[in-house]
Structures are given as C-alpha cells and as structure tokens.
Design a protein around this motif. Sequence first.
Motif, mmCIF file in Angstrom:
data_model
loop_
_atom_site.group_PDB
_atom_site.id
_atom_site.type_symbol
_atom_site.label_atom_id
_atom_site.label_comp_id
_atom_site.label_asym_id
_atom_site.label_seq_id
_atom_site.Cartn_x
_atom_site.Cartn_y
_atom_site.Cartn_z
ATOM 1 N N GLY A 176 0.821 -1.200 0.000
ATOM 2 C CA GLY A 176 0.000 0.000 0.000
ATOM 3 C C GLY A 176 0.852 1.245 0.000
ATOM 4 O O GLY A 176 2.081 1.176 -0.168
ATOM 5 N N PRO A 177 0.252 2.416 0.208
ATOM 6 C CA PRO A 177 1.013 3.672 0.231
ATOM 7 C C PRO A 177 2.142 3.628 1.260
ATOM 8 O O PRO A 177 1.957 3.165 2.384
ATOM 9 C CB PRO A 177 -0.050 4.707 0.614
ATOM 10 C CG PRO A 177 -1.337 4.111 0.139
ATOM 11 C CD PRO A 177 -1.205 2.641 0.369
ATOM 12 N N GLY A 178 3.302 4.092 0.853
ATOM 13 C CA GLY A 178 4.468 4.093 1.723
ATOM 14 C C GLY A 178 5.344 2.875 1.571
ATOM 15 O O GLY A 178 6.509 2.894 1.968
ATOM 16 N N ASP A 179 4.793 1.776 1.012
ATOM 17 C CA ASP A 179 5.596 0.580 0.765
ATOM 18 C C ASP A 179 6.416 0.764 -0.509
ATOM 19 O O ASP A 179 6.142 1.648 -1.324
ATOM 20 C CB ASP A 179 4.698 -0.651 0.626
ATOM 21 C CG ASP A 179 3.986 -0.994 1.925
ATOM 22 O OD1 ASP A 179 4.568 -0.767 2.994
ATOM 23 O OD2 ASP A 179 2.841 -1.479 1.859
ATOM 24 N N CYS A 180 7.418 -0.102 -0.698
ATOM 25 C CA CYS A 180 8.319 0.023 -1.848
ATOM 26 C C CYS A 180 8.688 -1.367 -2.364
ATOM 27 O O CYS A 180 8.991 -2.264 -1.576
ATOM 28 C CB CYS A 180 9.581 0.776 -1.428
ATOM 29 S SG CYS A 180 10.727 1.133 -2.775
ATOM 30 N N ALA A 200 0.968 -3.468 -7.459
ATOM 31 C CA ALA A 200 1.630 -2.646 -6.436
ATOM 32 C C ALA A 200 1.438 -1.164 -6.711
ATOM 33 O O ALA A 200 1.158 -0.382 -5.794
ATOM 34 C CB ALA A 200 3.116 -2.992 -6.388
ATOM 35 N N ARG A 201 1.576 -0.762 -7.968
ATOM 36 C CA ARG A 201 1.420 0.655 -8.318
ATOM 37 C C ARG A 201 -0.012 1.125 -8.068
ATOM 38 O O ARG A 201 -0.236 2.216 -7.528
ATOM 39 C CB ARG A 201 1.801 0.874 -9.776
ATOM 40 C CG ARG A 201 1.917 2.363 -10.153
ATOM 41 C CD ARG A 201 2.221 2.557 -11.616
ATOM 42 N NE ARG A 201 1.088 2.182 -12.452
ATOM 43 C CZ ARG A 201 1.027 1.079 -13.182
ATOM 44 N NH1 ARG A 201 2.046 0.227 -13.187
ATOM 45 N NH2 ARG A 201 -0.036 0.797 -13.904
ATOM 46 N N LYS A 202 -0.983 0.317 -8.443
ATOM 47 C CA LYS A 202 -2.386 0.680 -8.237
ATOM 48 C C LYS A 202 -2.738 0.775 -6.755
ATOM 49 O O LYS A 202 -3.619 1.540 -6.363
ATOM 50 C CB LYS A 202 -3.300 -0.333 -8.927
ATOM 51 C CG LYS A 202 -3.302 -0.208 -10.447
ATOM 52 C CD LYS A 202 -4.222 -1.231 -11.094
ATOM 53 C CE LYS A 202 -4.250 -1.058 -12.615
ATOM 54 N NZ LYS A 202 -5.101 -2.089 -13.272
ATOM 55 N N THR A 206 5.434 2.439 -4.030
ATOM 56 C CA THR A 206 6.455 2.937 -4.948
ATOM 57 C C THR A 206 7.080 1.741 -5.666
ATOM 58 O O THR A 206 7.515 0.786 -5.027
ATOM 59 C CB THR A 206 7.555 3.693 -4.190
ATOM 60 O OG1 THR A 206 6.973 4.821 -3.528
ATOM 61 C CG2 THR A 206 8.628 4.181 -5.152
ATOM 62 N N THR A 207 7.121 1.788 -6.996
ATOM 63 C CA THR A 207 7.662 0.684 -7.787
ATOM 64 C C THR A 207 8.953 1.125 -8.470
ATOM 65 O O THR A 207 9.005 2.156 -9.131
ATOM 66 C CB THR A 207 6.649 0.216 -8.842
ATOM 67 O OG1 THR A 207 6.211 1.334 -9.612
ATOM 68 C CG2 THR A 207 5.443 -0.435 -8.188
#
Length: 282
Positions: A176-180, A200-202, A206-207
């Motif tokens: 989710g947001p904040g993950d990479c 992951a992007r959706k 961050t990809t």
Amino acid sequence: MLDRITASLPSLAPAEQRVARLVLADPRVFAHLPVRELAVRAHVSKPTVVRFCRSMGYDGLADFKLKLAGSVSEGVPFIHRSVDSDDKTSDVMVKVVDNAVAAFLQYRNAASTAAIEQAAQAIAATWQTGKRIEFYGAGNSGIVALDAQHKFFRLGVTSLATSDGHMQVMSATLLGPGDCVVIISNSGRTRDLMDAADIARKNGATTIAITASGSPLASACQIHLAADHPEGYDRYSPMVSRLLHLLIIDVLATCVALRIGPALQPALEQMKNNLRAKRYTG
C-alpha cells in the motif's frame, strides 16, 4: 567521445579549443590530472577547463573525466567478442571477464544518477516509516532479488524477496502507500512481474524497476534504473546481465546505507560481533 570533441572544435572559443586539443593529444593523461595542472598545460584558466566540459554536454570536469576514463578503458582486448568452441581456457577467462568489465563501464557512463538518487530516497523513506520493502525477480533475476534482500538485511533493513510468480502477485496485493518494491528483470517482459508491478502501483506503493530501457516493465514502474545489456542465448554466451543487476543493487544499497547508516551503527556493530562469535567459537 573523442570524435565528438574533434567535430566540435570549429565552434569552440579559442581558449576552449586549447583544452580540447589537450584532451585529444592524450585522453588517458587528461582523465587523471587535477584541474590546476590541466589549466597550466592548456594555457587557460581553471574556469575555462570546466566551461569546455560543460560545452560538451557534461555536468562539469569531474563528470567529463569519469566518462572519458571509462571510454578509454573500454578499449581492451576481446570485449564484446563471443566465446568460441576452440578457445583455450585462458581465452575464455579473458573474454568472459572483459565482457563483464565492459558492461560495468558502459553502465557507469550511461547510468542516471538522478534515478538512483530517487530510488535510494524512496527505499530510505520506506525504512524510516516502518513500511514494507520487497524485491521480486524471476529466474536469474530471482537470485539477484535474494542477494538484494541479504545486502539490505546487513544494513538493518528488513525486506522480503521472492522469485515465485504467485507469491509476487499475492505479496503485491498486500502492499500500500508508503511501501516500496524493487522489480528486477533483464527483458522486462515477464508476465508475473508485470502483473505484480501493476498491482503494487495501483495500491499506491512505490515501484522501482531494474530492467532494460524501453521494456514494458520500465514503463510500468515509477522509477527506472536502466540495465541495458542484451543477453545472448547461444551455447557459449557469458551471462553478464545478472552481474550487472548485482552491481546496481550494490550501488543502491550503498546509497541507502549512507542515508540511514548513523542511526543503525550500534545495531550493525552488534550484528558484526554476534557473527564473529558464531563463526569462530569452538
């Protein structure tokens, strides 16, 4: 590079032409001399040396000398020559090693430092906020993903690495947001990796892609670290792409370490002591 300098001579100011001729006369020497000595030898001021480098499209003297040294160093025997079935062992060793060296030099000269900086900042920010960091790869790139997990773990950065397509899609679903997530692929066309990047992007993660320029994966991810080395598939083709990916992971891990290192120093010292005790006791 030298041909471009030669072609630009008529359009340069007289003082810059003297710097250009100094480069053309002995590029190896130019690449290793300090700016003061270069200015003396060209009979110009130090700012003129820097101005010449910028007029050729480089960030400054340091950038110009780095690219010049790489260009000159690439002219070693056997580079980009395939291994033949009748090669002696000594020939094979030289060809395989020199192909790897050439790929590294080409990457060093062409790499986008802005993209590396962006990727390092993203990973460091993810670590600082306690979010998830993951590495995906398939086949040989899966080995690189595991190596990346190991390197970052030694920095105190906990992450997940997987080379299984189903696991990648499931894991990407939980991001989710904040993950990479860092996705590694030589071709950039592996279906499972593409699906994982899209998910992951959706989900707001961050990809980061380590893959060939112009590939679908490069376009699908927000940050692209170009790894442009066409892999041959004949019987005697040296496998250089995996080494190149490992090198990029090394650069990325080092950049991240410089950002978060001071906060982790006590834990890293304890880790080293524990490993040393385990390794040598008994």
